[in-house]
Enzyme design. Structure first.
Site, PDB file in Angstrom:
ATOM      1  N   LYS A  36       0.825  -1.154   0.022  1.00 19.06           N
ATOM      2  CA  LYS A  36       0.143   0.119   0.076  1.00 19.06           C
ATOM      3  C   LYS A  36       0.711   1.224  -0.091  1.00 19.06           C
ATOM      4  O   LYS A  36       2.074   1.169   0.306  1.00 19.06           O
ATOM      5  CB  LYS A  36      -0.865  -0.068   1.222  1.00 19.06           C
ATOM      6  CG  LYS A  36      -0.120   0.232   2.574  1.00 19.06           C
ATOM      7  CD  LYS A  36      -0.998  -0.126   3.631  1.00 19.06           C
ATOM      8  CE  LYS A  36      -0.102  -0.280   4.950  1.00 19.06           C
ATOM      9  NZ  LYS A  36      -1.165  -0.331   6.180  1.00 19.06           N
ATOM     10  N   TYR A 275      14.098  31.793   4.445  1.00 19.67           N
ATOM     11  CA  TYR A 275      13.025  32.253   4.796  1.00 19.67           C
ATOM     12  C   TYR A 275      12.902  32.689   6.334  1.00 19.67           C
ATOM     13  O   TYR A 275      13.379  31.625   7.127  1.00 19.67           O
ATOM     14  CB  TYR A 275      11.729  31.884   4.583  1.00 19.67           C
ATOM     15  CG  TYR A 275      11.359  31.571   3.048  1.00 19.67           C
ATOM     16  CD1 TYR A 275      11.722  32.658   2.122  1.00 19.67           C
ATOM     17  CD2 TYR A 275      11.051  30.392   2.288  1.00 19.67           C
ATOM     18  CE1 TYR A 275      11.318  32.603   0.684  1.00 19.67           C
ATOM     19  CE2 TYR A 275      10.888  30.286   1.143  1.00 19.67           C
ATOM     20  CZ  TYR A 275      10.854  31.348   0.377  1.00 19.67           C
ATOM     21  OH  TYR A 275      10.765  31.195  -1.121  1.00 19.67           O
TER      22      TYR A 275
END
Ligand SMILES: *Cc1c(COP(=O)(O)O)cnc(C)c1O
Length: 383
Positions: A36, A275
Site C-alpha cells: 500500500k 526564509y
C-alpha cells in the site's frame, strides 16, 4: 539529469529482508507483502517484479487504485487483496478480476452479494473482525447476522479469509492489548468454525506481529514495513534482538535517496539563512542548497533538524525547508563543490542517514516519511 533527485531500490537488500522474515514464520503461512501507499514509497511498479523474483506471490493493497496498478504489472498467478477502500462502482471489477478483499460492514456484505449475483461469480472475501483496534471490523454482536447472510447466499461468496489487525504491536505499552487481541481472534475463528465457516486463511500478523508475537501468525501474514528494511519501532527491534536465535539485525534498508549540490555561497556571521529568522549564522558559513524541498518529500519538520550526507560527512539542514530547496551548512565540509552527490537517505563513504535519524524523531516517522516520497521521483533498481 532531468529530475532533481533519484531513489535507488536495492534488490539484494529486499531479497535479504524477505528471506529473513520468512525464517521467522515456521508454520508455512502464506506470505502477503503489503504494498500500500506506493509500496511504502518504494514504487509499486518498481517493487513488484522484484518481489515476484523472491517468490512472493500475494500482495496487499489498501485501495482499488493501488490494486489496478498492481494488477497491471503482476504475473498471472499472483494474488491481490484489498484491505480498505472500494467504491461500490468498482466491486464488479474487483470480483471479476479475482481480487480478494476485506469486508467489515453488513451494508458491504449485502452490496457484494448483489454484484456477485449479477455477474454470476462468487466474491472472494475476508471477513474482518473487530478484536481490539476499534477501527474497522465486525463487532461480536454482528457476527450472527454475518453468518446468516453468508449462508443465505452461498453462491455469491467464497470465504477466503477471516482477519483482524493488531493495535500497535510495535509498542511495549500495548502488550496486554495485543495478547488479548490474539486470544479474541482465536476464539472468534473457532466460533466461525463451529458455524461451519472455516476459510483457507486466518490472518492477524503485520511486521511487528511476525517479529515479536509468533502466536499472532496463523495461515497468512501481512508484512509491510520490515520488507523494506525498517523496524516497526525501536522497541520491536530491541525485543527481537534479545531473542538468542536472532541476535543480529537481519534487516537491510532497501531505499536510498540522493540529489546534488545546486549552489554554494559564503554567508557572513550574524545573518539569517533562508526564509524568516529560524537560523542565524554564528560564524562565517559556507551555505549550500539542494534542490529538494517539502514539495519533493523532504518534510518541513526537518527544518533546522534534519541532516544529509555530502563528501562523506553528515551536515545539518539549516533554516526552514522550502518547497523546492533545502539549505545545508557545509562549512565543515570544505571540499564540497557544486554538483556533488547529496545523500538524503542512505549511505555515503560508510556514513549512514537512516530515515529515522534523517528525522531524528521517533521511529514511527519512518512510515510517514517513506510514504510521502512523491511518486514522480524516478526509482532505479540497483543490486
Ligand atoms: C499496513 C497494514 C499492515 C502492514 O503493517 P506493517 O507494520 O507495515 O507490517 C498489515 N495489515 C493491515 C490491515 C495494514 O493496514
Amino acid at each position: 539529469m532531468l529530475h532533481t533527485s533519484q531513489i535507488q531500490i536495492s534488490k539484494s537488500a529486499l531479497n535479504n529482508n524477505i528471506e529473513q522474515i520468512k525464517k521467522r514464520i515456521n508454520n508455512g503461512a502464506r506470505y502477503s507483502m503489503v504494498i500500500k501507499a506506493n509500496a511504502y514509497g518504494h514504487g509499486i511498479e518498481t517493487i513488484l517484479p522484484l518481489i515476484e523474483e523472491c517468490g512472493v506471490d500475494h500482495y496487499s493493497v489498501f485501495s482499488v487504485a493501488e490494486a489496478i496498478r498492481a494488477h497491471k504489472v503482476k504475473k498471472e498467478k499472483c494474488d491481490i487483496m484489498i484491505m480498505g477502500f472500494i467504491d461500490d462502482d468498482y466491486l464488479e471489477w474487483v470480483i471479476e478480476h479475482d481480487i480478494s478483499f476485506f469486508v467489515f460492514t453488513l451494508d458491504r456484505l449485502r452490496k457484494v452479494a448483489e454484484v456477485a449475483h449479477k455477474i454470476n461469480k462468487p466474491a472472494k472475501i475476508h471477513i474482518e473482525l473487530e478484536t481490539g483496534l476499534h477501527r474497522t471490523g465486525f463487532t461480536e454482536d454482528q457476527l450472527d447476522e454475518v453468518v446468516k447472510f453468508i449462508k443465505k447466499h452461498p453462491k455469491d461468496f467464497e470465504i477466503e479469509g477471516i482477519c483482524s489487525h493488531l493495535a500497535g504491536a510495535e509498542s511495549i505499552v500495548n502488550y496486554t492489548r495485543i495478547v488479548d487481541q490474539i486470544e479474541t481472534f482465536k476464539q472468534r475463528c473457532n466460533w466461525f468454525k463451529d458455524k461451519g465457516i472455516e476459510p483457507k486463511y486466518r490472518h492477524l500478523a503485520c511486521s511487528a506481529g511476525v517479529l515479536n508475537y509468533p502466536d499472532s501468525i496463523f495461515d497468512m501474514v501481512r508484512v509491510g514495513i520490515s520488507n523494506y528494511g525498517f523496524w516497526p519501532s525501536k522497541e520491536s527491534k530491541m525485543m527481537h534482538l534479545k531473542d538468542k536465535e536472532f541476535s543480529k539485525d537481519p534487516l537491510k534498508r532497501v531505499l536510498s535517496w540522493s540529489s546534488q549540490v545546486l549552489s554554494i555561497n559564503t554567508v557572513p556571521e550574524g545573518k539569517y539563512v533562508s526564509y524568516g529568522q529560524s537560523y542565524l549564522t554564528n560564524r562565517k558559513s559556507r551555505i549550500a542548497t539542494v534542490p529538494v524541498g517539502y514539495g519533493y518529500g523532504f518534510s518541513r519538520t526537518l527544518s533546522n533538524n534534519g541532516h544529509v550526507l555530502v563528501d562523506g560527512k553528515r551536515v545539518p539542514v539549516v533554516g526552514n525547508v522550502n518547497m523546492n530547496m533545502v539549505v545545508i551548512d557545509v562549512t565543515d565540509a570544505p571540499k564540497v563543490k557544486i554538483g556533488d552527490e547529496v545523500v538524503l537517505i542512505g549511505e555515503q563513504n560508510s556514513t549512514t542517514i537512516s530515515v529515522s535519524s534523517f528525522s531524528d524523531m521517533n521511529n514511527s516517522m519512518n512510515y510517514e516519511l517513506l510514504t510521502r516520497l512523491p511518486s514522480h521521483i524516478p526509482r532505479h533498481v540497483v543490486d
